[in-house]
Write a protein that holds these residues in place. Sequence first.
Motif, PDB file in Angstrom:
ATOM      1  N   GLN A 194      57.525  46.738  53.346  1.00 17.66           N
ATOM      2  CA  GLN A 194      56.740  47.866  53.868  1.00 17.66           C
ATOM      3  C   GLN A 194      56.608  48.996  52.852  1.00 17.66           C
ATOM      4  O   GLN A 194      55.575  49.666  52.795  1.00 17.66           O
ATOM      5  CB  GLN A 194      57.386  48.411  55.164  1.00 17.66           C
ATOM      6  N   GLN A 195      57.626  49.196  52.035  1.00 21.55           N
ATOM      7  CA  GLN A 195      57.596  50.298  51.068  1.00 21.55           C
ATOM      8  C   GLN A 195      56.935  49.913  49.749  1.00 21.55           C
ATOM      9  O   GLN A 195      56.781  50.745  48.861  1.00 21.55           O
ATOM     10  CB  GLN A 195      59.010  50.796  50.798  1.00 21.55           C
ATOM     11  N   TRP A 196      56.519  48.635  49.606  1.00 18.80           N
ATOM     12  CA  TRP A 196      55.962  48.169  48.339  1.00 18.80           C
ATOM     13  C   TRP A 196      54.491  47.778  48.445  1.00 18.80           C
ATOM     14  O   TRP A 196      53.956  47.171  47.527  1.00 18.80           O
ATOM     15  CB  TRP A 196      56.764  46.959  47.831  1.00 18.80           C
ATOM     16  N   HIS A 197      53.848  48.141  49.525  1.00 22.62           N
ATOM     17  CA  HIS A 197      52.455  47.742  49.750  1.00 22.62           C
ATOM     18  C   HIS A 197      51.545  48.225  48.610  1.00 22.62           C
ATOM     19  O   HIS A 197      51.499  49.406  48.275  1.00 22.62           O
ATOM     20  CB  HIS A 197      51.952  48.312  51.077  1.00 22.62           C
ATOM     21  N   GLY A 198      50.835  47.281  47.982  1.00 27.33           N
ATOM     22  CA  GLY A 198      49.837  47.626  46.977  1.00 27.33           C
ATOM     23  C   GLY A 198      50.394  48.079  45.646  1.00 27.33           C
ATOM     24  O   GLY A 198      49.645  48.596  44.807  1.00 27.33           O
ATOM     25  N   GLN A 199      51.682  47.853  45.387  1.00 28.13           N
ATOM     26  CA  GLN A 199      52.282  48.343  44.150  1.00 28.13           C
ATOM     27  C   GLN A 199      52.464  47.241  43.112  1.00 28.13           C
ATOM     28  O   GLN A 199      52.604  46.058  43.451  1.00 28.13           O
ATOM     29  CB  GLN A 199      53.639  48.994  44.439  1.00 28.13           C
ATOM     30  N   ILE A 200      52.460  47.645  41.846  1.00 26.65           N
ATOM     31  CA  ILE A 200      52.779  46.776  40.718  1.00 26.65           C
ATOM     32  C   ILE A 200      54.122  47.233  40.160  1.00 26.65           C
ATOM     33  O   ILE A 200      54.335  48.432  39.949  1.00 26.65           O
ATOM     34  CB  ILE A 200      51.709  46.863  39.618  1.00 26.65           C
ATOM     35  N   ILE A 201      55.038  46.285  39.927  1.00 26.69           N
ATOM     36  CA  ILE A 201      56.395  46.640  39.519  1.00 26.69           C
ATOM     37  C   ILE A 201      56.818  45.801  38.315  1.00 26.69           C
ATOM     38  O   ILE A 201      56.790  44.569  38.370  1.00 26.69           O
ATOM     39  CB  ILE A 201      57.409  46.406  40.662  1.00 26.69           C
ATOM     40  N   ASN A 202      57.197  46.466  37.238  1.00 25.08           N
ATOM     41  CA  ASN A 202      57.783  45.775  36.084  1.00 25.08           C
ATOM     42  C   ASN A 202      59.231  45.404  36.391  1.00 25.08           C
ATOM     43  O   ASN A 202      60.007  46.252  36.853  1.00 25.08           O
ATOM     44  CB  ASN A 202      57.772  46.666  34.843  1.00 25.08           C
ATOM     45  N   VAL A 203      59.594  44.156  36.141  1.00 28.22           N
ATOM     46  CA  VAL A 203      60.985  43.720  36.299  1.00 28.22           C
ATOM     47  C   VAL A 203      61.430  43.165  34.955  1.00 28.22           C
ATOM     48  O   VAL A 203      61.056  42.051  34.569  1.00 28.22           O
ATOM     49  CB  VAL A 203      61.123  42.655  37.401  1.00 28.22           C
ATOM     50  N   ALA A 204      62.192  43.952  34.226  1.00 22.74           N
ATOM     51  CA  ALA A 204      62.542  43.591  32.852  1.00 22.74           C
ATOM     52  C   ALA A 204      63.821  44.308  32.454  1.00 22.74           C
ATOM     53  O   ALA A 204      64.410  45.045  33.246  1.00 22.74           O
ATOM     54  CB  ALA A 204      61.395  43.965  31.908  1.00 22.74           C
ATOM     55  N   ALA A 205      64.249  44.085  31.216  1.00 17.59           N
ATOM     56  CA  ALA A 205      65.477  44.712  30.731  1.00 17.59           C
ATOM     57  C   ALA A 205      65.252  46.159  30.318  1.00 17.59           C
ATOM     58  O   ALA A 205      66.157  46.980  30.383  1.00 17.59           O
ATOM     59  CB  ALA A 205      66.043  43.917  29.554  1.00 17.59           C
ATOM     60  N   GLY A 206      64.047  46.451  29.833  1.00 16.67           N
ATOM     61  CA  GLY A 206      63.748  47.808  29.390  1.00 16.67           C
ATOM     62  C   GLY A 206      64.000  48.027  27.907  1.00 16.67           C
ATOM     63  O   GLY A 206      63.851  49.136  27.406  1.00 16.67           O
ATOM     64  N   TYR A 207      64.384  46.978  27.192  1.00 14.92           N
ATOM     65  CA  TYR A 207      64.588  47.069  25.738  1.00 14.92           C
ATOM     66  C   TYR A 207      64.251  45.707  25.134  1.00 14.92           C
ATOM     67  O   TYR A 207      64.296  44.671  25.803  1.00 14.92           O
ATOM     68  CB  TYR A 207      66.021  47.464  25.388  1.00 14.92           C
ATOM     69  N   ASN A 208      63.925  45.700  23.847  1.00 17.02           N
ATOM     70  CA  ASN A 208      63.539  44.472  23.169  1.00 17.02           C
ATOM     71  C   ASN A 208      64.682  43.891  22.336  1.00 17.02           C
ATOM     72  O   ASN A 208      65.524  44.632  21.822  1.00 17.02           O
ATOM     73  CB  ASN A 208      62.335  44.715  22.252  1.00 17.02           C
ATOM     74  N   ILE A 209      64.669  42.572  22.204  1.00 17.13           N
ATOM     75  CA  ILE A 209      65.599  41.844  21.341  1.00 17.13           C
ATOM     76  C   ILE A 209      64.771  41.155  20.263  1.00 17.13           C
ATOM     77  O   ILE A 209      63.756  40.518  20.551  1.00 17.13           O
ATOM     78  CB  ILE A 209      66.383  40.781  22.141  1.00 17.13           C
TER      79      ILE A 209
END
Length: 274
Positions: A194-209
């Motif tokens: 219900q709180q995520w309707h219509g959203q785009i979400i990045n799921v990642a580490a947040g840093y590069n290797i």
Amino acid sequence: MGNYTLFGGNGFIGSEIYKKLTASGHQVDIRGRSDAVPDNQDLGNVIYCAGNGNCVNAPFDVFRANTELLAKILENNRFEHLLYMSSTRVYMNQENSGENDDLTICSDDKRRLFNLTKLVAEELLLRSGKNITIVRPGNVYGLALNSPLFLPSIIRNAINNKKVDMYVPKHYAKDYVSVDCVAEVCCSISASHQQWHGQIINVAAGYNITAEQIGEVLVTETGCDLVWHDCDGFNEYFPETDIALAAEKIDGFRSSDMLKDLRTMIQDYKNNIE
């Protein structure tokens, strides 16, 4: 407990999501990319991770998996919520990586069909008027012994052949995220959609290797030889993934320690091979 329809549930990410959903007591119906979807079905809570990235050898399969099947589900069926697995690869050669940043397609990218179909799918979802959420995961890793992807391939070569050919520059860097993290986030979002309707979400580490960092671990853990090949004209760059939204809003969200996990993966590969 809810009823789920999991498209791509036999795949690398999908199978991990399936384990977590069933462990929580949910009923899960697994559908493959080629399975027919009858019209006017109630699919319950949908998670769609039936994508395909083989742009060179199977471009029509890429289109069908990333876009066409999704369109049929959106247009002809009912569901409570649909979570779509996109990719942070859409940020390739961009300056920024926020969910609302402008994106461009690179003309010299041999896998641009993947990016195009993912973005078309995202736009279909956003314009559908349905209850949807889009997840853009980083480069997902985990124990996948027979996978043709980059990390499993070089680990196999390091252990079996004692030699790894690297066809990327040493400075080539990506954001790597564990399959466990991605599956956990997808289950969490689906449960509280219900709180995520219509959203785009990045799921990642947040840093590069970098490739060089990965290579150093391979050499230390396996004693293999690294052969760095000429990469003149190599033109792929990925900005560090912006994970501010996920870190702020998803309960229990945690980043991945890829280099630590890589050492564990190498040992697991050795154990499985033995």
